[in-house]
Enzyme design. Structure first.
Site, short mmCIF file in Angstrom:
data_model
loop_
_atom_site.label_atom_id
_atom_site.label_comp_id
_atom_site.label_asym_id
_atom_site.label_seq_id
_atom_site.Cartn_x
_atom_site.Cartn_y
_atom_site.Cartn_z
N HIS A 83 -7.15 -4.14 -2.48
CA HIS A 83 -7.24 -4.02 -1.49
C HIS A 83 -8.40 -4.56 -0.69
O HIS A 83 -9.46 -4.51 -1.45
CB HIS A 83 -7.15 -2.47 -0.63
CG HIS A 83 -5.87 -1.83 -1.24
ND1 HIS A 83 -4.71 -2.53 -0.86
CD2 HIS A 83 -5.56 -0.79 -1.94
CE1 HIS A 83 -3.56 -1.51 -1.19
NE2 HIS A 83 -4.07 -0.60 -2.00
N CYS A 194 -0.02 -5.88 -10.04
CA CYS A 194 1.20 -4.74 -10.21
C CYS A 194 1.72 -4.96 -11.77
O CYS A 194 2.83 -4.68 -11.98
CB CYS A 194 2.28 -5.32 -9.37
SG CYS A 194 1.81 -5.15 -7.62
#
Length: 230
Positions: A83, A194
């Protein structure tokens, strides 16, 4: 912080601006732990300082070279992601039992909101089976979905533009999704995003779309509120 008007049947939306991840994470847990049956649902829209977050399924080997960016352990599902500024993060704090659906449908609705937000900018976003998140066809992100022909690598020709990770406690959700708008993408090269080695991560700017993160946050909030209302 600003707040979007709400009704009893729609989540209360809060625009929190730029916030450290750890403080927001703690605030989500406190909000969820203190919920009562009548507590209104909320959507939090935020932009984080640079941070890698590791989900419950996360493996240390997927964090390749974090450098000066902190790695924070999280109780959301999934593995490691990044992020940072220029990315819109939407946290959905809703009571699934009150809304009347299960986790699978909740995730589906988050994905639909992201896909519809991308559509507003002329970008075709889609799902990839077994890999939560939203992807685009790098060769033709404005009109095409999955590339044609056999693909031994399921991510060949694709870029990931939105990531999802949720937590459910006593039927109440927190965490949510992130949508890449106009950010420094270099930190994604320091991880296997991920958990997928070599997966390319993109933002709207990469696709030639000039967009203000605040505008995208407002649009995404509208779509989420629509899909998470009673």
């Amino acid at each position: 912080m600003s707040t979007m008007p709400d009704s009893p049947s729609t989540p209360r939306t809060r625009f929190l601006g730029r916030q450290p991840y750890a403080e927001t994470y703690d605030a989500m847990r406190r909000f969820t732990a203190g919920r009562q049956p009548e507590t209104p649902d909320e959507l939090w829209l935020v932009e984080h300082e640079p941070v890698f977050t590791q989900g419950l399924a996360g493996k240390a080997e997927h964090v390749l070279a974090p450098g000066d960016i902190p790695v924070v352990a999280s109780n959301r599902g999934g593995q490691v992601t990044y992020h940072g500024p220029g990315q819109v993060v939407a946290y959905a704090l809703v009571d699934l039992r009150r809304l009347g659906y299960f986790v699978k449908e909740f995730v589906f609705r988050l994905e639909v909101a992201a896909i519809q937000s991308l559509e507003a900018f002329g970008v075709v976003g889609f799902r990839v089976a077994g890999a939560p998140g939203i992807y685009v066809n790098l060769a033709d992100p404005l009109t095409a979905r999955l590339p044609a022909g056999p693909r031994p690598d399921p991510f060949q020709g694709l870029g990931k533009i939105a990531a999802l990770g949720v937590k459910v406690s006593n039927h109440c959700t927190y965490h949510g999704l992130s949508l890449n708008v106009a950010m420094d993408l270099e930190p994604f090269s320091r991880i296997n995003p991920c958990g997928y080695a070599g997966l390319r991560t993109v933002d709207l700017a990469t696709l030639g779309i000039r967009a203000n993160p605040d505008d995208v946050a407002g649009l995404l909030a509208e779509r989420l509120a629509m899909h998470l209302s009673r």
